[in-house]
Design an enzyme around this catalytic site. Structure first.
Site, PDB file in Angstrom:
ATOM      1  CG  HIS A   8      -7.564  -6.133   2.572  1.00 19.43           C
ATOM      2  ND1 HIS A   8      -8.786  -6.003   1.903  1.00 19.43           N
ATOM      3  CD2 HIS A   8      -7.232  -4.685   2.546  1.00 19.43           C
ATOM      4  CE1 HIS A   8      -9.449  -4.814   2.249  1.00 19.43           C
ATOM      5  NE2 HIS A   8      -8.482  -3.929   2.466  1.00 19.43           N
ATOM      6  CB  ALA A   9      -0.999  -9.226   1.672  1.00 21.82           C
TER       7      ALA A   9
END
Length: 530
Positions: free
Chosen positions: A465-466
């Site tokens: 989930h960068a």
């Protein structure tokens, strides 16, 4: 964009590189888990639809306060009441009971993106659901409605038997438009400037050999993701001087590109199921039947068969009466002897002793796995370029646990799951905590705070989930890269529209919020050129 707004200009064969290794599909990030060999696994979706074509497909928007916080940080027009209509605009929700929840004000049925529940009823899901009731968790019909604490069934971005990536949902429906041009096997190496700091297009290498330049008549939209977007900005002179000057990159706009990097860290914990609840023969028969339906009839649930991670939970480890969560629970089950399921954990790069320990447990019993996910991290990382060569992967400093509160949240999340697995519904199946072989943690008393801190540091990894590496904010914010209209400060004719603009990460899976950003960004672009 008008029919003639995009020009493709052929240049000389590239002198940068005549052959590119396209196996560079993963990233090993620095600042990673001690239990991994080469760092944390950070893949990127290098295909049409980007990471929506390879992700877990879970449709989670986060909570209302995520977006209200964006507005409090100075981003006018990004509060929950502003963005809700863009979630609804995209959505073609196929579950009437969800659409009608909370007065029918939260979901849409007219969008391109198919959203629906999946999976079969199975014994483990029912045991888990019953345990959550016994533990006092609220049962939520809709995980994307007014309430955000509790357990419920998640929806997927899926259409019948297949996933609904953004390419399938949005591009397939407009592929015959005259103003749509898709170039495959193209690697963008820099932005193209004309007249000072005015961005006119992009320079790319096609098929590893030829240079092309795409020139836009109005503006350029950069949507390369939380890793490639900041890398491309820095290669094009937009970033911190101290990171660009060593590579002789002329400064176009000095901004904190690559800062504010955020991610969700998760910890897998393992519980043995003493009494069998799975039937491998039956499961294999169901897989074959669904494969038949999927292959010959384009229907069925083959790709989602026996996934039990549709039961998802959200909680707050610091305040039981809180309205918004800081922890997420995703549930998995590996049937006895199904060691093929270890492939996922092998790909994460865990060390041999950890993988062998998990394998030995699976060979003896069914194994329930809970991913404990910290969804409100305080820690921040940083991304910076390694060189002026666009083919060199950037340096990723994840910053995991820079703020010790993030570690505390995960530890308390583990304890909440220990309590859940001690409920009668699980005790009836003789569940027990399973120890993973981590010699470095054996010096601590089991179940002590020190033990779990050691465990977390060795087992923590990314859930992909960068975001946040090209932060949206007002000019007064020293960390901001784009304004609330997603325009990059200090240059002209350039917007960023992807997950990198998030000022703070949303409280859950980031696919749906990124699609919302694209919907809202599209309206901004249309309004600007109406």
């Amino acid at each position: 964009m008008s029919k003639n707004s995009l020009q493709i200009i052929g240049l000389q064969p590239s002198m940068l590189r005549t052959k590119v290794d396209w196996q560079y599909d993963t990233e090993r990030a620095n600042g990673s888990s001690l239990g991994t060999i080469n760092g944390t696994y950070w893949p990127r979706g290098k295909m049409l639809g980007g990471s929506s074509a390879i992700n877990g497909a879970m449709y989670i928007r986060g909570n209302q306060d995520d977006y209200n916080e964006w507005e409090r940080l100075g981003n006018v027009g990004w509060a929950w009441n502003d963005v809700l209509k863009y979630f609804i605009k995209s959505e073609y929700n196929l579950n009437p009971e969800v659409v009608g929840s909370y007065g029918g004000n939260y979901h849409g049925i007219g969008g391109y993106l198919s959203v629906e529940r999946y999976g079969r009823n199975n014994a483990y899901s029912e045991i888990l659901r019953q345990a959550t009731i016994e533990a006092g968790y609220k049962q939520l019909l809709d995980l994307n409605g007014e309430e955000h604490i509790g357990y419920g069934r998640v929806q997927l971005t899926a259409e019948g038997a297949t996933r609904a990536s953004t390419a399938k949902a949005f591009l397939n429906t407009i592929q015959n438009r005259k103003n749509l041009h898709i170039i495959k096997n193209a690697f963008v190496v820099s932005l193209h400037y004309e007249s000072g700091n005015a961005v006119r297009g992009v320079n790319m290498i096609v098929d590893n050999q030829y240079s092309l330049r795409a020139v836009a008549s109005k503006e350029v939209i950069l949507s390369a993701g939380a890793i490639n977007t900041p890398q491309l900005l820095m290669l094009s002179g937009i970033g911190r001087r101290e990171y660009l000057e060593p590579f002789n990159i002329p400064i176009r706009s000095e901004l904190d590109v690559g800062g504010n990097l955020q991610d969700h860290v998760f910890i897998p914990i393992f519980f043995g199921i003493g009494k069998p609840i799975s039937n491998i023969t039956k499961i294999n028969q169901e897989v074959l039947l669904d494969l038949f339906d999927f292959t010959l009839r384009d229907r069925g649930t083959f790709i989602y068969l026996n996934r039990i991670d549709d039961i998802m939970g959200f909680a707050n480890t610091e305040n039981s009466g809180a309205k918004f969560p800081n922890i997420q629970f995703i549930n998995k089950l590996i049937p006895k002897n199904d060691t093929n399921a270890l492939g996922y954990y092998t790909s994460m790069g865990y060390k041999r002793n950890i993988l062998d320990s998990i394998r030995s447990h699976i060979q003896r019993q069914d194994v329930a796995i809970v991913w404990v996910v910290g969804i409100d991290p305080k820690s921040r990382g940083r991304l910076r370029i390694k060189s002026g060569n666009p083919y060199d992967h950037p340096i990723i400093e994840t910053g995991y646990f820079n703020d010790p509160n993030d570690l505390d949240v995960l530890r308390e999340g583990i304890r909440m799951q220990q309590n859940l697995f001690n409920m009668p519904a699980f005790r009836n199946y003789e569940t027990s905590e399973l120890r993973i072989d981590i010699p470095e943690c054996e010096i601590w008393e089991y179940n002590s705070n020190d033990f779990w801190e050691c465990y977390i540091r060795h087992m923590s990894t990314t859930i992909y989930h960068a975001c946040g590496s090209a932060k949206m904010g007002p000019w007064s914010d020293p960390g901001a890269v784009v304004d609330s209209q997603l325009k990059v400060f200090g240059v002209e004719r350039l917007r960023v529209v992807d997950a990198s603009i998030m000022p703070t990460i949303t409280s859950g899976n980031t696919n749906a919020p990124t699609i919302m950003i694209a919907e809202k960004g599209a309206d901004m672009i249309k309004n600007a050129h109406a």
